[in-house]
Enzyme design. Structure first.
Site, short mmCIF file in Angstrom:
data_model
loop_
_atom_site.label_atom_id
_atom_site.label_comp_id
_atom_site.label_asym_id
_atom_site.label_seq_id
_atom_site.Cartn_x
_atom_site.Cartn_y
_atom_site.Cartn_z
N GLY A 1 0.81 -1.23 0.00
CA GLY A 1 0.00 0.00 0.00
C GLY A 1 0.84 1.26 0.00
CG HIS B 1 5.10 5.00 -4.96
ND1 HIS B 1 5.70 4.29 -5.96
CD2 HIS B 1 5.53 4.44 -3.79
CE1 HIS B 1 6.48 3.37 -5.43
NE2 HIS B 1 6.40 3.43 -4.12
CG HIS C 1 3.30 0.65 -5.37
ND1 HIS C 1 3.42 1.73 -4.53
CD2 HIS C 1 3.88 -0.39 -4.72
CE1 HIS C 1 4.03 1.36 -3.42
NE2 HIS C 1 4.33 0.08 -3.50
CE LYS D 1 13.01 1.95 -3.62
NZ LYS D 1 12.87 1.04 -2.51
CG ASP D 2 12.10 -3.32 -3.15
OD1 ASP D 2 12.64 -2.79 -2.18
OD2 ASP D 2 11.06 -2.86 -3.67
CD GLN E 1 10.43 -7.69 -2.37
OE1 GLN E 1 10.29 -7.53 -1.17
NE2 GLN E 1 9.76 -6.97 -3.25
CG MET F 1 8.67 7.49 -7.32
SD MET F 1 7.25 7.40 -8.38
CE MET F 1 7.41 8.96 -9.21
NE ARG G 1 10.90 1.75 5.20
CZ ARG G 1 10.58 0.51 4.87
NH1 ARG G 1 10.55 0.16 3.61
NH2 ARG G 1 10.31 -0.39 5.79
#
Ligand code: AMP
Length: 284
Positions: free
Chosen positions: A31, A34, A37, A149-150, A153, A184, A187
């Protein structure tokens, strides 16, 4: 847009779609949505017949209680955003249905989680893998979209899918950035305007490393330069800056030929940020 609140309603809603052999695309999120996502969601909507987004702040992947406590929640705004792009389904799992008991399963990823986030956030990837496995089993998507970005992961989820034969294709999606280069992130909401400007130091550092890589400079040399840059910025504390091989996400001592990345984590004020850039001579 249909909002689904429990596991059975997800299964019921997706059953006829699967039966008709339509392709289902899935984007797991926590959630505070931005443009980053939304770029994943839009890609899925282009490539798949139906798209489902989940919004769930997964307590298991927070190794720090204060970080979980401060994580931004804006569900109404998120639903409006998803409605505006006409996504098909949103799944909002409830914690008590999702984790009716303390999970017994833990994941270990060998070399993949021994460095970078794996060191700074113990247990994080086990929590991520557990929630993603559960979501994959509930939704059974054909394709699932994850942000570069991750990067660690993304690599760990890809490894999990390969090893456990989940029937899903993982699609990596480019990082969306603010105008100044800052990646983006939900956080970023916790950064003041000044801190947002300071936070562009992460992206600037990555560009500097990439330029050094492309121009044949030494990695250890540029690494020192970046550390000095951070030393001169009071409010920015470098946690790590590593060049890694994509296979294994293990740090290396000199620039790779290809298939590498530079990964950074730093605290700007109280907010911990991560970013990365691929290092590949064939791709700009
Ligand atoms: P999160 O809500 O932080 O768990 O992120 C959900 C998904 O969005 C993950 O696959 C992230 O990698 C991806 N994501 C987060 N930020 C960005 C961004 N700036 N650009 C592209 N994807 C992102």
């Amino acid at each position: 847009m249909k909002i689904l609140y429990n596991i059975q309603s997800v299964r019921n809603a997706l059953k006829p779609i699967k039966y008709s052999s339509a392709e289902v695309g899935f984007i797991p999120t926590m959630g505070a949505l931005h443009e980053g996502h939304l770029s994943l969601v839009k890609k899925s909507m282009e490539e798949c017949d139906k798209t489902i987004v989940s919004i769930f702040i997964n307590p298991l992947q927070f190794n720090n209680a204060a970080d979980l406590e401060r994580y931004p929640v804006q569900i109404e705004k998120d639903l409006d955003l998803l409605e505006s792009i006409k996504v098909d389904f949103v799944f909002l799992p409830k914690a008590d249905e999702f984790y009716p008991e303390e999970p017994a399963i833990e994941f270990k990823f060998g070399k993949w989680d021994q460095h970078l986030e794996g060191v700074y956030r113990p247990g994080h990837f086990s929590g991520v893998a557990l929630v993603v496995s559960k979501l994959f089993n509930i939704i059974q998507p054909d394709r699932a979209y994850f942000g570069l970005k991750d990067l660690q992961q993304l690599q760990i989820i890809s490894q999990m899918v390969r090893e456990l034969n989940f029937p899903v294709t993982i699609i990596p999606v480019e990082t969306e950035r603010e105008r100044g280069g800052l990646a983006m992130s939900s956080r970023n909401q916790r950064l003041s305007q000044l801190e947002k400007e300071q936070a562009s130091l992460l992206h600037k550092s990555l560009i500097r490393v990439k330029e050094a890589f492309l121009s044949g400079k030494k990695w250890q040399h540029v690494r020192k330069e970046v550390q000095e840059l951070f030393n001169n910025h009071d409010n920015c504390k470098l946690e790590y800056l590593e060049v890694v091989k994509l296979d294994g996400m293990t740090p290396i001592e000199s620039f790779p030929e290809n298939d590498g990345a530079v990964c950074i984590a730093a605290k700007v004020g109280e907010v911990r940020l991560i970013d990365n850039m691929l290092l590949d001579r064939n791709v700009n």
